[in-house]
Design a protein around this motif. Structure first.
Motif, mmCIF file in Angstrom:
data_model
loop_
_atom_site.group_PDB
_atom_site.id
_atom_site.type_symbol
_atom_site.label_atom_id
_atom_site.label_comp_id
_atom_site.label_asym_id
_atom_site.label_seq_id
_atom_site.Cartn_x
_atom_site.Cartn_y
_atom_site.Cartn_z
ATOM 1 N N ARG A 283 -4.995 -20.168 -5.282
ATOM 2 C CA ARG A 283 -4.654 -18.558 -4.072
ATOM 3 C C ARG A 283 -3.237 -19.051 -4.388
ATOM 4 N NH1 ARG A 283 -8.541 -20.336 1.174
ATOM 5 N NH2 ARG A 283 -10.198 -19.724 0.507
ATOM 6 N N ARG A 284 -2.573 -17.465 -4.831
ATOM 7 C CA ARG A 284 -1.130 -17.367 -4.634
ATOM 8 C C ARG A 284 -0.888 -16.697 -3.146
ATOM 9 N NH1 ARG A 284 -1.032 -13.303 -9.139
ATOM 10 N NH2 ARG A 284 -2.956 -12.273 -8.488
ATOM 11 N N PRO A 285 0.351 -17.293 -2.323
ATOM 12 C CA PRO A 285 0.546 -16.750 -1.408
ATOM 13 C C PRO A 285 1.205 -15.485 -0.975
ATOM 14 C CG PRO A 285 2.132 -17.945 -2.580
ATOM 15 C CD PRO A 285 1.024 -18.161 -3.400
ATOM 16 N N HIS A 286 0.759 -15.259 -0.079
ATOM 17 C CA HIS A 286 0.743 -13.496 0.312
ATOM 18 C C HIS A 286 2.028 -13.596 1.230
ATOM 19 C CE1 HIS A 286 -0.248 -9.605 1.165
ATOM 20 N NE2 HIS A 286 -0.938 -9.363 0.408
ATOM 21 N N TYR A 287 3.123 -13.241 0.446
ATOM 22 C CA TYR A 287 4.653 -12.826 1.226
ATOM 23 C C TYR A 287 4.354 -12.278 1.493
ATOM 24 C CZ TYR A 287 5.720 -16.607 -2.794
ATOM 25 O OH TYR A 287 5.712 -17.404 -3.626
ATOM 26 N N LEU A 288 3.641 -10.934 1.949
ATOM 27 C CA LEU A 288 4.168 -10.042 2.767
ATOM 28 C C LEU A 288 3.235 -9.911 4.068
ATOM 29 C CD1 LEU A 288 5.204 -6.273 3.019
ATOM 30 C CD2 LEU A 288 2.372 -6.149 1.720
ATOM 31 N N ALA A 289 1.543 -10.705 4.024
ATOM 32 C CA ALA A 289 1.089 -11.049 4.687
ATOM 33 C C ALA A 289 2.102 -12.384 5.737
ATOM 34 C CB ALA A 289 -0.268 -11.467 4.941
ATOM 35 N N GLY A 290 2.507 -13.434 4.961
ATOM 36 C CA GLY A 290 3.657 -13.904 6.096
ATOM 37 C C GLY A 290 4.826 -13.312 6.553
ATOM 38 N N ALA A 291 5.736 -12.581 6.120
ATOM 39 C CA ALA A 291 6.507 -12.185 6.677
ATOM 40 C C ALA A 291 6.175 -11.353 8.155
ATOM 41 C CB ALA A 291 7.228 -11.065 6.124
ATOM 42 N N GLY A 292 4.868 -10.580 7.857
ATOM 43 C CA GLY A 292 4.218 -9.832 8.670
ATOM 44 C C GLY A 292 4.012 -10.659 10.286
ATOM 45 N N SER A 293 3.296 -11.605 9.615
ATOM 46 C CA SER A 293 3.005 -12.866 10.803
ATOM 47 C C SER A 293 4.132 -13.539 11.503
ATOM 48 C CB SER A 293 2.087 -14.301 10.247
ATOM 49 O OG SER A 293 0.988 -13.499 9.496
ATOM 50 N N LEU A 294 5.529 -13.653 10.410
ATOM 51 C CA LEU A 294 6.539 -14.074 11.455
ATOM 52 C C LEU A 294 7.356 -13.211 12.356
ATOM 53 C CD1 LEU A 294 8.657 -16.190 11.330
ATOM 54 C CD2 LEU A 294 10.141 -15.228 9.362
#
Length: 272
Positions: A3-14
């Motif tokens: 699984r590749r990290p979803h950086y956009l989702a992580g930024a949105g969660s932050l």
């Protein structure tokens, strides 16, 4: 597969965490500061020295009495909802009569009527009944406005119960009363928890009915008691936020203990 990290989702969660967490931090940090320290350092500052004087001052202003009044109103509203809604929802689901259908449609009309639209006739009705400035005068209209959505939620939960279960109990000779208590109620725990939490929130956070239908300190609820921190010289923000934190704790505890059944009830999984 890796699984590749979803950086956009992580930024949105932050970002969402900051949006939700920052107001909570500001509220909690202010409750542990004195008024002078809060005015000097600002709302984002971390307390230099922790103090519980704000919580003590909240109780000195009568918060304990307001808390008890609100608890009584909440318990009465929840009791009325639990007493009336389950039999009504069971009749809606199992009965095929036009009278039951008409009553259900009448209940659904309550969803389209906001409390603000009927507050003036409600005031005259409560006054003529001799319930003005009485906790019962707040309990009855609050419970009345909780009944429509509670009946809708619980009837949806009861419809999820497999018809074969009803038929099996009927073949075994069970009466409607036995079916209701031995089958329907145990399988409707999710819906029951949902209407309990919903009605408790409506009663605990109610502002309009206590504002219009009460006037003395002997019937004041928490939502009106928060005005005691506003004076002619300003607002005691640390004391006010301490009272807000204390008023949030009961609702938070109810949610923590009922969250699983609450989620099941909202998902319509009560009978599955």
């Amino acid at each position: 597969m890796k699984r590749r990290p979803h950086y956009l989702a992580g930024a949105g969660s932050l970002v969402w965490l900051l949006v939700v967490g920052l107001p909570l931090y500001v509220m909690l940090a202010a409750t542990f500061q004195s008024r002078s320290a809060y005015a000097k350092n600002g709302p984002l500052s971390f307390p230099d020295s922790f103090t519980f004087d704000n919580y003590a001052r909240a109780f000195d202003t009568g918060f304990g009495r307001y808390f008890l009044h609100t608890l009584v109103v909440t318990l009465c509203v929840v009791g009325i909802v639990l007493l009336l809604v389950p039999p009504l929802a069971f009749a809606i689901v199992r009965s095929r009569s036009r009278i039951t259908t008409g009553v259900f449609r009448l209940f659904l009309l309550g969803l389209a009527i906001p409390a603000q639209a009927v507050i003036v006739p409600m005031f005259y009705l409560i006054s003529e009944a001799g319930l003005y400035d009485n906790l019962l005068g707040v309990v009855l209209p609050t419970a009345a406005f909780c009944l429509p959505i509670s009946a809708l939620i619980l009837s949806g939960t009861m419809r999820d119960i497999a018809p074969e279960l009803y038929e099996a109990m009927a073949i075994d000779g069970a009466r409607p009363r036995e079916i209701f208590f031995r089958l329907v109620l145990p399988l409707s725990r999710g819906g029951l928890s949902t209407i309990v939490v919903f009605s408790a929130l409506q009663a605990w956070n109610g502002f309009l009915f206590p504002l219009v239908l009460t006037q003395s300190d002997s019937t004041k609820l928490i939502t009106l008691g928060l005005y005691d921190f506003q004076t002619a010289h300003g607002i005691d923000i640390p004391g006010l936020l301490a009272a807000v934190v204390l008023s949030m704790l009961p609702v938070l505890l109810v949610y923590l203990f009922a969250r699983r059944a609450l989620v099941q009830g909202l998902m319509g999984a009560g009978g599955k």
